[in-house]
Design a protein around this motif. Structure first.
Motif, short mmCIF file in Angstrom:
data_model
loop_
_atom_site.label_atom_id
_atom_site.label_comp_id
_atom_site.label_asym_id
_atom_site.label_seq_id
_atom_site.Cartn_x
_atom_site.Cartn_y
_atom_site.Cartn_z
N GLU A 98 0.87 -1.23 -0.12
CA GLU A 98 -0.02 0.07 -0.28
C GLU A 98 0.75 1.17 0.09
OE1 GLU A 98 -3.00 0.59 -0.28
OE2 GLU A 98 -3.99 -1.39 -0.40
N THR A 99 2.05 1.13 -0.71
CA THR A 99 2.73 2.45 -0.87
C THR A 99 2.03 3.49 -1.71
OG1 THR A 99 4.73 1.46 -0.22
CG2 THR A 99 5.12 3.42 -1.69
N GLN A 100 1.86 4.49 -1.29
CA GLN A 100 1.04 5.61 -2.00
C GLN A 100 2.14 6.62 -2.67
OE1 GLN A 100 -2.74 5.38 -1.73
NE2 GLN A 100 -1.89 3.46 -0.74
N PHE A 101 3.14 6.73 -2.17
CA PHE A 101 4.11 7.69 -2.79
C PHE A 101 5.54 7.31 -2.35
CE2 PHE A 101 7.03 11.12 -1.18
CZ PHE A 101 6.83 12.05 -2.25
N LEU A 102 6.58 7.18 -3.31
CA LEU A 102 7.91 6.95 -3.37
C LEU A 102 8.89 8.00 -3.90
CD1 LEU A 102 9.41 4.10 -2.59
CD2 LEU A 102 9.26 3.50 -4.94
N LEU A 103 9.68 8.35 -3.21
CA LEU A 103 10.77 9.32 -3.36
C LEU A 103 12.12 8.54 -3.63
CD1 LEU A 103 11.42 12.34 -4.18
CD2 LEU A 103 11.93 12.68 -1.57
N MET A 104 12.83 8.41 -4.53
CA MET A 104 14.28 7.95 -4.50
C MET A 104 15.23 8.87 -4.58
SD MET A 104 13.19 4.34 -6.86
CE MET A 104 12.12 3.37 -6.71
N GLU A 105 16.52 8.72 -4.03
CA GLU A 105 17.48 9.47 -4.20
C GLU A 105 18.93 8.64 -4.79
OE1 GLU A 105 19.28 11.70 -0.72
OE2 GLU A 105 20.70 10.00 -0.93
N THR A 106 19.53 9.40 -6.01
CA THR A 106 20.55 8.90 -6.66
C THR A 106 21.60 10.11 -6.93
OG1 THR A 106 19.46 9.38 -8.89
CG2 THR A 106 19.48 7.09 -8.00
N LYS A 107 22.82 9.70 -6.80
CA LYS A 107 23.91 10.76 -6.78
C LYS A 107 24.73 10.90 -7.84
CE LYS A 107 24.44 10.57 -2.00
NZ LYS A 107 25.40 10.53 -0.84
N LEU A 140 1.95 0.80 -4.84
CA LEU A 140 3.31 -0.11 -4.91
C LEU A 140 3.48 -0.72 -3.88
CD1 LEU A 140 5.41 3.37 -6.21
CD2 LEU A 140 4.57 1.30 -7.51
N GLN A 141 4.29 -1.87 -4.06
CA GLN A 141 4.64 -2.69 -3.16
C GLN A 141 5.96 -3.50 -3.68
OE1 GLN A 141 0.94 -4.69 -3.22
NE2 GLN A 141 2.04 -6.58 -3.86
N GLY A 142 6.79 -4.14 -2.46
CA GLY A 142 8.09 -4.82 -3.02
C GLY A 142 7.77 -6.36 -2.68
N ASP A 143 8.84 -6.99 -2.97
CA ASP A 143 8.71 -8.58 -2.68
C ASP A 143 10.23 -9.08 -2.01
OD1 ASP A 143 10.19 -8.84 -4.85
OD2 ASP A 143 8.64 -10.12 -6.02
N SER A 144 10.32 -10.38 -1.72
CA SER A 144 11.31 -10.63 -1.10
C SER A 144 12.62 -11.01 -2.30
CB SER A 144 11.12 -12.30 -0.61
OG SER A 144 10.70 -13.00 -1.76
N LEU A 148 10.03 -4.19 -7.69
CA LEU A 148 9.04 -3.37 -7.18
C LEU A 148 7.69 -3.65 -8.00
CD1 LEU A 148 8.24 -0.54 -6.35
CD2 LEU A 148 9.23 0.37 -8.26
N HIS A 149 6.56 -3.75 -7.25
CA HIS A 149 5.54 -4.41 -8.08
C HIS A 149 4.54 -2.92 -8.03
CE1 HIS A 149 6.13 -8.63 -8.45
NE2 HIS A 149 6.67 -8.65 -7.07
N LEU A 150 3.66 -3.11 -9.30
CA LEU A 150 2.38 -2.22 -9.33
C LEU A 150 1.13 -3.13 -9.16
CD1 LEU A 150 1.52 0.78 -10.06
CD2 LEU A 150 1.45 -0.06 -12.51
#
Length: 219
Positions: A98-107, A140-144, A148-150
């Motif tokens: 039940e992820t409603q929002f995702l913010l990722m950081e890359t450098k 969104l959700q993840g698994d083992s 990354l799943h929609l």
């Protein structure tokens, strides 16, 4: 106001989000690998809409978008019907249901940056916004396996479909606050189904709520 506009232009970049050879690439930095072929994308100046074509109609679909590893993120997820919380992590299995929002950081830097040295190796923030499409909502959700799943569902077993075009929006920039704002503004401009917060008028009763509706009413 003019100074603020100039600062926004200096701190943000035009989003550069693309899918190439089964990878989601943001300013030459790979975010996801192993994206399946049935994931479809529609690029815009502001970012990218993600959809999916499926063989069977259903009221609920869970589709892999690829593997996520070694990318720092903050996820805002719904852990009760009425409560949201946040979680930090750096791989797919850390992303809660039940992820409603995702913010990722890359450098990593990019040759798409300007020649100005101050733009090299800037931190780039990528926003993932699950959306409503027709009668379906996305999250969104993840698994083992760090996938990354929609997740797409209508909430009604009789409402089914197998094709989506804009269930997820992805955008990027160098200022996380401006990037989030620009992502919501871009979605509004394309879908024209909602207004931004500053465009809405608050009803007068809001002044009675205080900072928390629970504290205002629970007694």
């Amino acid at each position: 106001m003019q100074r603020r506009v100039e600062e926004d232009k200096e701190m943000t970049i035009k989003p550069v989000v693309r899918v190439s050879e089964g990878k989601l690439v943001v300013k030459e930095r790979t975010i996801l690998t192993g994206m399946p072929e049935n994931v479809v994308e529609t690029s815009t100046v502001e970012g990218m809409f993600i959809g999916v074509d499926l063989e069977k109609e259903d009221s609920r679909h869970v589709v892999s978008l690829g593997k996520l590893k070694d990318v720092r993120f903050m996820a805002c997820f719904r852990f009760k019907l009425w409560w949201m919380a946040q979680k930090m992590g750096d791989r797919g299995r850390d992303i809660p249901l039940e992820t409603q929002f995702l913010l990722m950081e890359t450098k990593d830097g990019s040759h798409l940056e300007s020649d100005n040295d101050k733009n090299k190796n800037q931190i780039v923030y990528t926003v993932f916004l699950p959306l409503l499409e027709g009668s379906f909502r996305a999250c969104l959700q993840g698994d083992s396996n760090d996938q990354l799943h929609l997740c797409l569902e209508s909430g009604d077993v009789d409402i089914k479909t197998s094709s989506f075009t804009h269930a997820l929006f992805i955008s990027a920039g160098t200022d996380p606050f401006a990037t989030i704002h620009h992502a919501f503004r871009s979605v509004r401009n394309h879908l024209k189904t909602f207004r931004l917060r500053h465009e809405k008028k608050l009803p007068g009763i809001v002044d009675c709520f205080g900072w928390c509706t629970w504290d205002a009413f629970y007694q």
